[in-house]
Design an enzyme around this catalytic site. Structure first.
Site, PDB file in Angstrom:
ATOM      1  N   ASP A 247       1.398   5.174   1.668  1.00 14.00           N
ATOM      2  CA  ASP A 247       0.873   6.284   2.738  1.00 14.00           C
ATOM      3  C   ASP A 247       1.557   7.528   2.320  1.00 14.00           C
ATOM      4  O   ASP A 247       2.600   7.505   1.565  1.00 14.00           O
ATOM      5  CB  ASP A 247       1.587   5.678   3.917  1.00 14.00           C
ATOM      6  CG  ASP A 247       1.028   4.362   4.280  1.00 14.00           C
ATOM      7  OD1 ASP A 247      -0.035   4.192   3.947  1.00 14.00           O
ATOM      8  OD2 ASP A 247       1.855   3.558   4.837  1.00 14.00           O
TER       9      ASP A 247
ATOM     10  N   ASP B  28       9.503   4.714  13.097  1.00 16.94           N
ATOM     11  CA  ASP B  28      10.203   3.690  13.798  1.00 16.94           C
ATOM     12  C   ASP B  28      11.752   3.409  13.479  1.00 16.94           C
ATOM     13  O   ASP B  28      12.577   3.474  14.137  1.00 16.94           O
ATOM     14  CB  ASP B  28       9.177   2.437  14.052  1.00 16.94           C
ATOM     15  CG  ASP B  28       8.956   2.101  12.650  1.00 16.94           C
ATOM     16  OD1 ASP B  28       9.129   2.719  11.474  1.00 16.94           O
ATOM     17  OD2 ASP B  28       7.885   1.205  12.671  1.00 16.94           O
TER      18      ASP B  28
ATOM     19  N   ASP C 277       0.726  -1.113  -0.153  1.00  9.91           N
ATOM     20  CA  ASP C 277      -0.077  -0.104   0.003  1.00  9.91           C
ATOM     21  C   ASP C 277       0.873   1.233  -0.010  1.00  9.91           C
ATOM     22  O   ASP C 277       2.000   1.233   0.114  1.00  9.91           O
ATOM     23  CB  ASP C 277      -0.851  -0.107   1.063  1.00  9.91           C
ATOM     24  CG  ASP C 277      -0.184  -0.404   2.612  1.00  9.91           C
ATOM     25  OD1 ASP C 277       0.924  -0.089   2.562  1.00  9.91           O
ATOM     26  OD2 ASP C 277      -0.811  -1.033   3.356  1.00  9.91           O
TER      27      ASP C 277
HETATM   28  P1  ATP Z   1       4.154  -2.550   5.586  1.00  7.71           P
HETATM   29  O1  ATP Z   1       2.879  -1.706   5.155  1.00  7.71           O
HETATM   30  O2  ATP Z   1       4.756  -3.182   4.331  1.00  7.71           O
HETATM   31  O3  ATP Z   1       3.833  -3.372   6.302  1.00  7.71           O
HETATM   32  P2  ATP Z   1       4.987   0.013   6.447  1.00  7.71           P
HETATM   33  O4  ATP Z   1       6.481   0.511   6.810  1.00  7.71           O
HETATM   34  O5  ATP Z   1       4.318   0.697   5.521  1.00  7.71           O
HETATM   35  O6  ATP Z   1       5.353  -1.543   6.099  1.00  7.71           O
HETATM   36  P3  ATP Z   1       2.778   0.588   8.049  1.00  7.71           P
HETATM   37  O7  ATP Z   1       2.499  -0.305   9.423  1.00  7.71           O
HETATM   38  O8  ATP Z   1       1.941   0.587   7.126  1.00  7.71           O
HETATM   39  O9  ATP Z   1       4.151  -0.106   7.744  1.00  7.71           O
HETATM   40  O10 ATP Z   1       3.298   1.876   8.788  1.00  7.71           O
HETATM   41  C1  ATP Z   1       3.616   2.979   7.904  1.00  7.71           C
HETATM   42  C2  ATP Z   1       4.729   3.815   8.408  1.00  7.71           C
HETATM   43  O11 ATP Z   1       4.356   4.383   9.569  1.00  7.71           O
HETATM   44  C3  ATP Z   1       5.851   3.039   8.827  1.00  7.71           C
HETATM   45  O12 ATP Z   1       6.666   2.710   7.671  1.00  7.71           O
HETATM   46  C4  ATP Z   1       6.494   4.018   9.863  1.00  7.71           C
HETATM   47  O13 ATP Z   1       7.245   4.995   9.157  1.00  7.71           O
HETATM   48  C5  ATP Z   1       5.225   4.365  10.516  1.00  7.71           C
HETATM   49  N1  ATP Z   1       4.995   3.679  11.741  1.00  7.71           N
HETATM   50  C6  ATP Z   1       4.129   2.562  11.959  1.00  7.71           C
HETATM   51  N2  ATP Z   1       4.090   2.212  12.887  1.00  7.71           N
HETATM   52  C7  ATP Z   1       4.747   2.791  13.727  1.00  7.71           C
HETATM   53  C8  ATP Z   1       5.273   2.668  14.916  1.00  7.71           C
HETATM   54  N3  ATP Z   1       4.711   1.787  16.021  1.00  7.71           N
HETATM   55  N4  ATP Z   1       6.274   3.666  15.425  1.00  7.71           N
HETATM   56  C9  ATP Z   1       6.796   4.488  14.857  1.00  7.71           C
HETATM   57  N5  ATP Z   1       6.449   4.694  13.611  1.00  7.71           N
HETATM   58  C10 ATP Z   1       5.503   3.826  12.972  1.00  7.71           C
HETATM   59 MG    MG Z   2       2.290   0.339   4.734  1.00  7.01          MG
END
Ligand code: ATP
Ligand code: MG
Length: 450
Positions: free
Chosen positions: A74, A153, A72
């Site tokens: 963001d 994170d 996805d």
């Molecule tokens: P994927 O969607 O492939 O699992 P992602 O990196 O996009 O990985 P998401 O859970 O969709 O992970 O979160 C989007 C973004 O928000 C992350 O890349 C990170 O920058 C931030 N993020 C998400 N969760 C946290 C957290 N618990 N603490 C700090 N930042 C976070």
């Molecule tokens: Mg994501």
């Protein structure tokens, strides 16, 4: 010349003076607009036209740089959720831990978040709060792109792609970590894990998914702080379990969860079964994850019921054995064991009722599928969970259990016509010694009656 293109800017505005802002121009990175979903581009474009900043951020940028397909996209912006909502008719504000906006295009949702800050000052105390363990309770203070980057994170998750010259903004050395293939926490790892212990599970998940190492300082506190996961609400842990095991990389994530001893905080009984070397436990769980990863790659449906059923099956078997040893009849012992195991798991992660129901049905079918005589096979075949129960049998066999050809029998049963099915059942009956019916004894007449 090339050196000048990567402009390191030591930010004068930032509260954290150590931030090294690098701008990577289009010709120095591999992200092409063609790889970005049109919906995400539309969102960024309209925000830009509205006078706001808009960046693609997080997993989308990370995965594109690695040549993967992001699941996805963001977008991060300096527009407030209300301002974003105003720009998109097809949007709504979602308020979980913080307000974000979902902009919907058919089945695709673009998540738009407003730049946030980590707010250490008192002025923002009413919008943010920490528990005694240092866990962030509220986190709703807006900031700029720099503060937004450092509250994320991991460095690899904090890269920002903009349509303005199609460059990437890196404030935390994320690009270098992508090249070095390592997961590194932004800031002090211990503090950041204390703020949100789920970050430890996320570190392991990304390491498994991307095949990265967890950088030494980011890895080290995990053993010590893992138990903070006990403070995480069951519902959030359930979501996390799904991301760990239903993201297409479960097979790679499992050994890391074991290595960092985190499995005990999400699936305590599974952890125990693996540590106690329950028969077939390791092979079965690995097989379940391998099958799930494969299904996800092939765009086939997967259900949490199946994953949880596999994860907890060795524990159900162990509990059943214990109850039988205490004198309980097998059928009752099985039901009781299933109940006990599910109740124990629910104390750690929530599982919606429809899935616990599904798990119990899959388990129940493991005992019913071997009993195929008479009309039973026909009835089992009509069972709404037949397919899941049958797949589970095949999986147990793949994991090395000897079920005396049960999977193969049911495979053939599905392939042949009804007449042959009857034949198969008949053969089954002739192959087995028939149970001798005991002749019914007449009730002795009560005395004194004629
Ligand atoms: P994927 O969607 O492939 O699992 P992602 O990196 O996009 O990985 P998401 O859970 O969709 O992970 O979160 C989007 C973004 O928000 C992350 O890349 C990170 O920058 C931030 N993020 C998400 N969760 C946290 C957290 N618990 N603490 C700090 N930042 C976070
Ligand atoms: Mg994501």
């Amino acid at each position: 010349m090339l050196k000048r293109l990567i402009r390191p800017i030591i930010s004068t505005f930032s509260k954290a003076p150590s931030i090294n802002h690098q701008i990577i121009p289009r010709e120095k990175h591999s992200i092409s607009r063609r790889d970005i979903s049109r919906s995400a581009l539309k969102v960024m474009q309209r925000l830009g036209d509205g006078g706001y900043e808009a960046y693609l951020v997080g997993g989308g940028v990370r995965d594109l740089l690695l040549g993967d397909h992001p699941k996805d996209f963001d977008v991060a912006t300096n527009a407030t959720p209300e301002q974003v909502k105003h720009l998109f008719r097809n949007s709504r504000i979602i308020g979980r831990r913080f307000k974000i906006v979902h902009v919907r295009f058919g089945r695709e949702i673009i998540e738009v978040t407003t730049f946030r800050d980590n707010h250490k000052d008192n002025a923002s105390a009413q919008h943010s709060a920490k528990s005694e363990d240092g866990m962030l309770l509220r986190d709703n203070v807006y900031g700029d792109i720099r503060s937004d980057a450092i509250r994320r994170d991991f460095t690899v998750n904090a890269l920002y792609y903009t349509l303005d010259h199609f460059s990437i903004h890196d404030f935390t050395g994320g690009l270098q970590d992508i090249n070095r293939r390592r997961i590194r926490v932004i800031g002090n790892p211990e503090t950041r894990y204390q703020e949100d212990p789920v970050r430890m599970l996320r570190a392991v998940r990304f390491a498994g998914k991307l095949g990265f190492d967890i950088e030494k300082n980011s890895a080290e506190p995990i053993h010590k702080l893992g138990s903070l996961l006990r403070n995480i609400p069951e519902a959030r842990l359930f979501e996390e379990v799904l991301k760990l095991f239903m993201g297409g990389y479960g097979r790679a994530v499992l050994p890391l969860l074991q290595e960092y001893d985190l499995l005990q905080y999400i699936l305590p009984l599974t952890d125990q079964a693996l540590k106690e070397d329950e028969p077939f436990a390791e092979a079965l769980i690995q097989q379940a994850l391998t099958n799930t990863d494969k299904r996800i790659k092939n765009n086939q449906r997967v259900t949490p019921a199946y994953i949880y059923a596999a994860m907890l099956w060795p524990s159900v078997c162990a509990e059943q054995r214990k109850l039988e040893a205490e004198g309980m009849k097998p059928v009752q012992a099985h039901q009781q064991a299933a109940h006990n195991v599910v109740s124990a798991q629910l104390r750690t992660t929530s599982i919606p009722k429809r899935f616990t129901q599904g798990m119990k049905e899959i388990w129940d079918l493991q005992h019913r599928l071997p009993r195929r005589q008479g009309k039973r096979a026909e009835r089992l075949f009509e069972h709404p969970r037949f397919r899941a129960g049958y797949d589970f049998v095949l999986m147990r066999e793949q994991a090395g259990e000897d079920l005396q050809g049960l999977g193969q029998w049911w495979t053939r049963y599905q392939e042949v016509d009804p007449a042959e099915r009857e034949n198969m059942v008949a053969k089954l009956e002739s192959g087995q010694p028939r149970k001798r019916r005991r002749p019914r004894r007449r009730k002795p007449k009560p005395q004194g009656q004629d």
